[in-house]
Design a protein around this motif. Structure first.
Motif, PDB file in Angstrom:
ATOM      1  N   THR A   1      42.175  -8.390  -8.051  1.00  7.52           N
ATOM      2  CA  THR A   1      42.561  -7.292  -7.342  1.00  7.52           C
ATOM      3  C   THR A   1      42.050  -6.191  -7.287  1.00  7.52           C
ATOM      4  O   THR A   1      41.608  -5.289  -6.685  1.00  7.52           O
ATOM      5  CB  THR A   1      43.825  -7.492  -6.706  1.00  7.52           C
ATOM      6  OG1 THR A   1      44.194  -8.990  -6.268  1.00  7.52           O
ATOM      7  CG2 THR A   1      44.388  -6.708  -5.554  1.00  7.52           C
ATOM      8  N   ARG A   2      42.451  -5.468  -8.797  1.00  8.12           N
ATOM      9  CA  ARG A   2      42.281  -4.287  -9.318  1.00  8.12           C
ATOM     10  C   ARG A   2      40.625  -3.914  -9.298  1.00  8.12           C
ATOM     11  O   ARG A   2      40.149  -2.938  -8.781  1.00  8.12           O
ATOM     12  CB  ARG A   2      42.637  -3.777 -10.516  1.00  8.12           C
ATOM     13  CG  ARG A   2      44.277  -3.605 -10.120  1.00  8.12           C
ATOM     14  CD  ARG A   2      44.949  -3.903 -11.450  1.00  8.12           C
ATOM     15  NE  ARG A   2      46.562  -3.196 -11.290  1.00  8.12           N
ATOM     16  CZ  ARG A   2      47.561  -3.870 -10.469  1.00  8.12           C
ATOM     17  NH1 ARG A   2      47.242  -4.975 -10.042  1.00  8.12           N
ATOM     18  NH2 ARG A   2      48.657  -3.410 -10.606  1.00  8.12           N
TER      19      ARG A   2
ATOM     20  N   ASP B   1      46.021 -10.168 -10.074  1.00  8.42           N
ATOM     21  CA  ASP B   1      46.262  -8.998 -10.107  1.00  8.42           C
ATOM     22  C   ASP B   1      45.135  -8.074 -10.532  1.00  8.42           C
ATOM     23  O   ASP B   1      44.665  -7.049 -10.131  1.00  8.42           O
ATOM     24  CB  ASP B   1      47.823  -8.471 -10.896  1.00  8.42           C
ATOM     25  CG  ASP B   1      48.875  -9.011 -10.122  1.00  8.42           C
ATOM     26  OD1 ASP B   1      48.856  -9.343  -8.947  1.00  8.42           O
ATOM     27  OD2 ASP B   1      49.867  -9.164 -10.804  1.00  8.42           O
TER      28      ASP B   1
ATOM     29  N   ASP C   1      33.263   3.568 -11.822  1.00  7.24           N
ATOM     30  CA  ASP C   1      34.322   2.691 -11.380  1.00  7.24           C
ATOM     31  C   ASP C   1      33.636   1.294 -11.410  1.00  7.24           C
ATOM     32  O   ASP C   1      34.395   0.275 -11.471  1.00  7.24           O
ATOM     33  CB  ASP C   1      34.232   3.069  -9.805  1.00  7.24           C
ATOM     34  CG  ASP C   1      35.265   4.057  -9.439  1.00  7.24           C
ATOM     35  OD1 ASP C   1      35.996   4.479 -10.557  1.00  7.24           O
ATOM     36  OD2 ASP C   1      35.226   4.778  -8.313  1.00  7.24           O
TER      37      ASP C   1
ATOM     38  N   SER D   1      34.353  -3.202  -4.083  1.00 10.26           N
ATOM     39  CA  SER D   1      34.673  -4.275  -2.981  1.00 10.26           C
ATOM     40  C   SER D   1      33.254  -5.181  -2.565  1.00 10.26           C
ATOM     41  O   SER D   1      33.356  -5.762  -1.739  1.00 10.26           O
ATOM     42  CB  SER D   1      35.244  -3.822  -1.773  1.00 10.26           C
ATOM     43  OG  SER D   1      34.487  -2.877  -1.239  1.00 10.26           O
TER      44      SER D   1
ATOM     45  N   ALA E   1      43.974   1.302 -11.502  1.00 10.21           N
ATOM     46  CA  ALA E   1      42.786   1.009 -10.692  1.00 10.21           C
ATOM     47  C   ALA E   1      42.419   1.872  -9.570  1.00 10.21           C
ATOM     48  O   ALA E   1      41.666   1.481  -8.605  1.00 10.21           O
ATOM     49  CB  ALA E   1      42.796  -0.373 -10.141  1.00 10.21           C
ATOM     50  N   THR E   2      42.736   3.264  -9.890  1.00  9.90           N
ATOM     51  CA  THR E   2      42.594   4.084  -8.783  1.00  9.90           C
ATOM     52  C   THR E   2      41.213   4.749  -9.105  1.00  9.90           C
ATOM     53  O   THR E   2      40.724   4.972 -10.060  1.00  9.90           O
ATOM     54  CB  THR E   2      43.514   5.528  -9.274  1.00  9.90           C
ATOM     55  OG1 THR E   2      44.764   4.973  -9.034  1.00  9.90           O
ATOM     56  CG2 THR E   2      42.919   6.510  -7.943  1.00  9.90           C
TER      57      THR E   2
ATOM     58  N   ALA F   1      35.679  -1.767 -13.230  1.00  3.63           N
ATOM     59  CA  ALA F   1      35.859  -2.956 -12.180  1.00  3.63           C
ATOM     60  C   ALA F   1      35.459  -4.138 -13.033  1.00  3.63           C
ATOM     61  O   ALA F   1      36.073  -5.301 -13.140  1.00  3.63           O
ATOM     62  CB  ALA F   1      35.053  -2.998 -11.079  1.00  3.63           C
TER      63      ALA F   1
ATOM     64  N   ASN G   1      34.620   8.952  -4.711  1.00  8.68           N
ATOM     65  CA  ASN G   1      34.254   8.163  -3.658  1.00  8.68           C
ATOM     66  C   ASN G   1      32.910   8.780  -3.103  1.00  8.68           C
ATOM     67  O   ASN G   1      32.899   9.935  -2.867  1.00  8.68           O
ATOM     68  CB  ASN G   1      35.292   8.325  -2.543  1.00  8.68           C
ATOM     69  CG  ASN G   1      36.601   7.851  -2.624  1.00  8.68           C
ATOM     70  OD1 ASN G   1      36.635   6.397  -3.052  1.00  8.68           O
ATOM     71  ND2 ASN G   1      37.850   8.398  -2.731  1.00  8.68           N
TER      72      ASN G   1
ATOM     73  N   ASP H   1      39.675  -3.575  -5.686  1.00 10.21           N
ATOM     74  CA  ASP H   1      40.115  -2.259  -5.168  1.00 10.21           C
ATOM     75  C   ASP H   1      38.994  -1.280  -5.464  1.00 10.21           C
ATOM     76  O   ASP H   1      38.873  -0.275  -4.808  1.00 10.21           O
ATOM     77  CB  ASP H   1      41.153  -1.987  -5.778  1.00 10.21           C
ATOM     78  CG  ASP H   1      42.364  -2.625  -5.079  1.00 10.21           C
ATOM     79  OD1 ASP H   1      42.430  -3.259  -3.834  1.00 10.21           O
ATOM     80  OD2 ASP H   1      43.575  -2.654  -5.551  1.00 10.21           O
ATOM     81  N   LEU H   2      38.468  -1.266  -6.753  1.00 14.80           N
ATOM     82  CA  LEU H   2      37.462  -0.375  -7.062  1.00 14.80           C
ATOM     83  C   LEU H   2      36.096  -0.552  -6.776  1.00 14.80           C
ATOM     84  O   LEU H   2      35.255   0.319  -6.106  1.00 14.80           O
ATOM     85  CB  LEU H   2      37.434  -0.425  -8.831  1.00 14.80           C
ATOM     86  CG  LEU H   2      38.530   0.117  -9.573  1.00 14.80           C
ATOM     87  CD1 LEU H   2      38.502  -0.011 -10.910  1.00 14.80           C
ATOM     88  CD2 LEU H   2      38.656   1.798  -9.384  1.00 14.80           C
TER      89      LEU H   2
END
Length: 302
Positions: free
Chosen positions: A141-142, A138, A113, A148, A99-100, A117, A104, A145-146
């Motif tokens: 959550t990933r 989990d 992303d 929000s 999930a990196t 997601a 940005n 993380d990508l």
């Protein structure tokens, strides 16, 4: 948020763009290319697309992504889901997908992303159907993380937290979902469920009421609201029954469940009145009253 019609048009445009890409990449023969031109025209007519309108085509386009890339992401996610399902219950405790964030940007998560997601959300939904709530948490959550800034991700994780008995975390996620999108009716449903699990029935009823203001026909929330109200009413009755009696009631009850004779005898005004009645013959007259006589008889028998 896109309307269903806009979503259909975007999908149709994505198909047309993929057909153009297939021709440009020489993936098909010349005869095949001519057939695709006919297919593009049929698709644009069926979905009322004006391919000559640059503004419309740009608004509906998926670029820089293409339908084949979306499909690749879907297939990769499905393969990992199958792998996760085969290892669920063993040593696999995490949703096994990276999930990196890929990029940005100042304007927020990239389109790629956001697609990833959504794939994590789909994975979390699959885990929920398997009642594998830890892995679902989990996966959601990933997704968060990508990306929000999407209420649904927090709402889904709140539901998974509640199913896993982690009601405090569910409350926090539901509130975050509603902070992002106050019109997200499911956020109130998630919040109500979490408060209900904590035994906070008033807060649960308030949440369901707010949710029904947005979605009046939601049968699930209507039933949940009635359940929360029922619990709240039962709790109120129990609290009243457990509360100590008032001083006046305790005095009236006395030690024998009737009059508190000691309190009556120690009242100077009452004693003066009784002595006056005895001196004037009023007590004899009072006792001749059948009602008073029966009251005195009952008092003697207590």
């Amino acid at each position: 948020m896109q309307t269903p019609e806009e979503s259909r048009k975007r999908l149709a445009m994505a198909i047309i763009e993929y057909l153009d890409k297939a021709v440009a990449d020489s993936l098909i023969s010349t005869d095949g290319a001519e057939s695709l031109e006919i297919a593009k025209q049929c698709i644009s007519d069926a979905f009322e697309l004006d391919l000559e309108d640059d503004a419309e085509t740009k608004a509906l386009s998926l670029k820089p992504f293409s339908l084949d890339k979306v499909f690749d992401v879907y297939m990769a996610t499905q393969a990992k889901l199958e792998s996760s399902s085969n290892t669920a219950g063993s040593s696999t405790d995490k949703a096994p997908v990276d999930a990196t964030p890929t990029t940005n940007t100042a304007s927020g998560p990239s389109d790629e992303d956001r697609m990833r997601a959504d794939a994590f959300k789909a994975e979390g939904n699959s885990f929920v159907t398997q009642k594998n709530y830890k892995n679902a948490i989990d996966a959601y959550t990933r997704a968060i993380d990508l990306v929000s800034d999407t209420a649904v991700y927090y709402g889904n994780r709140a539901a998974a937290y509640s199913q896993n008995g982690e009601y405090e975390k569910a409350v926090a996620d539901a509130k975050q979902a509603l902070k992002i999108d106050p019109s997200y009716s499911k956020g109130y449903s998630r919040l109500g469920l979490a408060h209900y699990g904590l035994g906070q029935y008033k807060e649960a009823a308030d949440a369901y009421t707010d949710g029904l203001a947005l979605d009046p026909g939601n049968k699930g929330m209507l039933e949940s609201l009635e359940s929360a109200k029922s619990k709240l009413d039962a709790s109120s009755v129990s609290d009243r029954a457990a509360s100590p009696a008032s001083p006046a009631a305790q005095s009236a009850a006395g030690s024998g469940g009737g009059f508190d004779l000691a309190s009556l005898m120690s009242n100077p005004a009452l004693m003066n009145m009784a002595q006056s009645m005895m001196a004037n013959g009023g007590l004899e007259s009072l006792m001749s009253n059948p009602s008073v006589s029966r009251m005195a008889e009952n008092f003697r028998n207590t």
